[in-house]
Design an enzyme around this catalytic site. Sequence first.
Site, PDB file in Angstrom:
ATOM      1  N   HIS A 189     -26.762  -0.820  28.038  1.00 26.04           N
ATOM      2  CA  HIS A 189     -27.334  -1.014  29.375  1.00 26.04           C
ATOM      3  C   HIS A 189     -28.484  -0.036  29.569  1.00 26.04           C
ATOM      4  CE1 HIS A 189     -27.618  -1.440  33.748  1.00 26.04           C
ATOM      5  NE2 HIS A 189     -27.021  -2.592  33.556  1.00 26.04           N
ATOM      6  N   GLU A 228     -21.250  -7.938  31.250  1.00 25.47           N
ATOM      7  CA  GLU A 228     -21.229  -9.313  30.756  1.00 25.47           C
ATOM      8  C   GLU A 228     -20.022  -9.616  29.878  1.00 25.47           C
ATOM      9  OE1 GLU A 228     -23.101 -10.798  32.440  1.00 25.47           O
ATOM     10  OE2 GLU A 228     -25.226 -10.725  31.954  1.00 25.47           O
TER      11      GLU A 228
HETATM   12  N1  ACO Z   1     -26.305  -4.034  20.131  1.00 27.21           N
HETATM   13  C1  ACO Z   1     -26.920  -3.375  19.132  1.00 27.21           C
HETATM   14  N2  ACO Z   1     -27.879  -2.447  19.352  1.00 27.21           N
HETATM   15  C2  ACO Z   1     -28.236  -2.210  20.613  1.00 27.21           C
HETATM   16  C3  ACO Z   1     -27.628  -2.864  21.689  1.00 27.21           C
HETATM   17  C4  ACO Z   1     -26.620  -3.802  21.423  1.00 27.21           C
HETATM   18  N3  ACO Z   1     -26.005  -4.482  22.383  1.00 27.21           N
HETATM   19  N4  ACO Z   1     -28.182  -2.426  22.830  1.00 27.21           N
HETATM   20  C5  ACO Z   1     -29.115  -1.521  22.492  1.00 27.21           C
HETATM   21  N5  ACO Z   1     -29.139  -1.393  21.146  1.00 27.21           N
HETATM   22  C6  ACO Z   1     -29.980  -0.499  20.370  1.00 27.21           C
HETATM   23  C7  ACO Z   1     -31.395  -0.989  20.245  1.00 27.21           C
HETATM   24  O1  ACO Z   1     -31.575  -1.820  19.130  1.00 27.21           O
HETATM   25  C8  ACO Z   1     -32.159   0.310  20.143  1.00 27.21           C
HETATM   26  O2  ACO Z   1     -32.015   0.779  18.832  1.00 27.21           O
HETATM   27  P1  ACO Z   1     -33.239   1.512  18.086  1.00 27.21           P
HETATM   28  O3  ACO Z   1     -33.619   2.670  18.948  1.00 27.21           O
HETATM   29  O4  ACO Z   1     -32.669   1.887  16.765  1.00 27.21           O
HETATM   30  O5  ACO Z   1     -34.339   0.500  18.017  1.00 27.21           O
HETATM   31  C9  ACO Z   1     -31.367   1.248  21.039  1.00 27.21           C
HETATM   32  O6  ACO Z   1     -30.040   0.742  21.057  1.00 27.21           O
HETATM   33  C10 ACO Z   1     -31.890   1.338  22.456  1.00 27.21           C
HETATM   34  O7  ACO Z   1     -32.073   0.029  22.929  1.00 27.21           O
HETATM   35  P2  ACO Z   1     -33.104  -0.366  24.050  1.00 27.21           P
HETATM   36  O8  ACO Z   1     -33.476  -1.807  23.861  1.00 27.21           O
HETATM   37  O9  ACO Z   1     -34.200   0.632  24.154  1.00 27.21           O
HETATM   38  O10 ACO Z   1     -32.258  -0.181  25.302  1.00 27.21           O
HETATM   39  P3  ACO Z   1     -32.549  -0.878  26.667  1.00 27.21           P
HETATM   40  O11 ACO Z   1     -32.190   0.091  27.696  1.00 27.21           O
HETATM   41  O12 ACO Z   1     -33.904  -1.455  26.784  1.00 27.21           O
HETATM   42  O13 ACO Z   1     -31.545  -2.098  26.561  1.00 27.21           O
HETATM   43  C11 ACO Z   1     -30.153  -3.870  26.995  1.00 27.21           C
HETATM   44  C12 ACO Z   1     -30.602  -2.471  27.450  1.00 27.21           C
HETATM   45  C13 ACO Z   1     -31.346  -4.799  27.032  1.00 27.21           C
HETATM   46  C14 ACO Z   1     -29.080  -4.389  27.954  1.00 27.21           C
HETATM   47  C15 ACO Z   1     -29.579  -3.767  25.554  1.00 27.21           C
HETATM   48  O14 ACO Z   1     -28.521  -2.857  25.501  1.00 27.21           O
HETATM   49  C16 ACO Z   1     -29.142  -5.122  24.983  1.00 27.21           C
HETATM   50  O15 ACO Z   1     -29.973  -5.868  24.479  1.00 27.21           O
HETATM   51  N6  ACO Z   1     -27.802  -5.458  25.090  1.00 27.21           N
HETATM   52  C17 ACO Z   1     -27.333  -6.733  24.612  1.00 27.21           C
HETATM   53  C18 ACO Z   1     -27.589  -7.813  25.651  1.00 27.21           C
HETATM   54  C19 ACO Z   1     -26.725  -7.662  26.888  1.00 27.21           C
HETATM   55  O16 ACO Z   1     -25.537  -7.366  26.804  1.00 27.21           O
HETATM   56  N7  ACO Z   1     -27.358  -7.892  28.064  1.00 27.21           N
HETATM   57  C20 ACO Z   1     -26.703  -7.803  29.368  1.00 27.21           C
HETATM   58  C21 ACO Z   1     -27.064  -6.528  30.070  1.00 27.21           C
HETATM   59  S1  ACO Z   1     -26.153  -6.303  31.565  1.00 27.21           S
HETATM   60  C22 ACO Z   1     -27.061  -7.091  32.752  1.00 27.21           C
HETATM   61  O17 ACO Z   1     -28.239  -7.185  32.720  1.00 27.21           O
HETATM   62  C23 ACO Z   1     -26.356  -7.702  33.890  1.00 27.21           C
END
Ligand code: ACO
Length: 384
Positions: free
Chosen positions: A255, A317
């Site tokens: 998140h 989620e």
């Molecule tokens: N699985 C694997 N790796 C992940 C995940 C995940 N679920 N979430 C983040 N990471 C990793 C990224 O690849 C990144 O790695 P890196 O630095 O080696 O490239 C690091 O963790 C940081 O990720 P960001 O994308 O910078 O984090 P951000 O704050 O932008 O992302 C997000 C938040 C978009 C929710 C992300 O965690 C994600 O894509 N999760 C999966 C989708 C999901 O569950 N969405 C629902 C969110 S809840 C809502 O909106 C109601």
Amino acid sequence: MDQTTYREGLEGIVAAHTRLSHVDGKKGELLIAGFALEELAQRASYEEVAYLLWHDDLPDADSLAKLARQLSARRALPQATLDLLRIAAGHKTAPMDALRMAAGTLDLDSKQEAREQALDIVARLPTIVAAYARLLSGSEPIEANPALGHAANYLYMLHGQAPSPAQTRALETYLNTVVDHGLNASTFTARVIVSTGSDLVSAIVGAIGALKGPLHGGAPGPALDMVFEIATADNAQRTLRAKLERGERLMGFGHRVYKVRDPRAEVLSAAAAKLYEQNEQIAGDRSLYELARFVEEQAVALLAEFKPGRNLQTNVEFYTALLLHGLGLSSDLFSPTFAIGRTPGWLAHCFEQQGHGRLIRPSSEYVGERGRRWASIEQRSTGR
Ligand code: ACO
């Protein structure tokens, strides 16, 4: 003002003052109009929470009954909306897209004042989703049952039979849990739209569009698909590891704000446990619930291994998927149901934004070329 402040994704930038909700990502706390989520979500009705957000106070019995009556009286859809849904079903349009299109028809009576329009939107979104789900599966929409509250009536219009009190409670807890969440992408979208002086229907259509994306409200379907793909506990490690090795994201984890377990996941996992443990679920069984818990444990451990220091924890989620599946919703209805839950919050933010009256208009920093000279089309195509 400092023109050089730039944060990708606007992370950490404060763009609104709000009385509606507060998210503390470090402590894992969510306040809804002053109430801790855990205090409110499993007690209040959907109508009570909508009233709370629109009036900054809980309703007394008369005000609550009035709001329930107002919503119940507005559930029927205009013919044009139903016609559109029939056309969309003919094209097998995804439910979230059908919801976005149909929501845009809700201001055919454009002379309504904003509060009336808000009631129409809240009352009719569940009718749109339920009618569309039935049309998609080849059956006819069911008329609303005025004797039922908002949440119970949604399940009734979907399944054709009144839900049990435990099923209604589970859905109501879900809808309350997602009602508002600070300046998330869809809420921000809604605020930007009304800040231009535009109307509530436009704001809700835009917000639904923003919610649809897999990084926001589009994740619960894929989260459940992942649990189904894993199928048995002994596959969990291998499947999850393979996904991470391929660089895939595990849906339902991570998140932007929470760096500890999302408090909404806490509330929803308890609600899902109750539903499945009381054997009140419409679909799935206890073993699915237990598998999901196991997958969660494994996923969090593997995320710590693959992404050390990122604190990737379960988000809202993951248990949304399990709860809504247990209530008999197909996974393509998860995001539209999220939209139904979030709508009173979106509208409350619109009212708050309208109260401030300031156009939202951030700046951008130009990083392109300068001093380019015009070339005629002939000069361009001769490979200048
Ligand atoms: N699985 C694997 N790796 C992940 C995940 C995940 N679920 N979430 C983040 N990471 C990793 C990224 O690849 C990144 O790695 P890196 O630095 O080696 O490239 C690091 O963790 C940081 O990720 P960001 O994308 O910078 O984090 P951000 O704050 O932008 O992302 C997000 C938040 C978009 C929710 C992300 O965690 C994600 O894509 N999760 C999966 C989708 C999901 O569950 N969405 C629902 C969110 S809840 C809502 O909106 C109601």
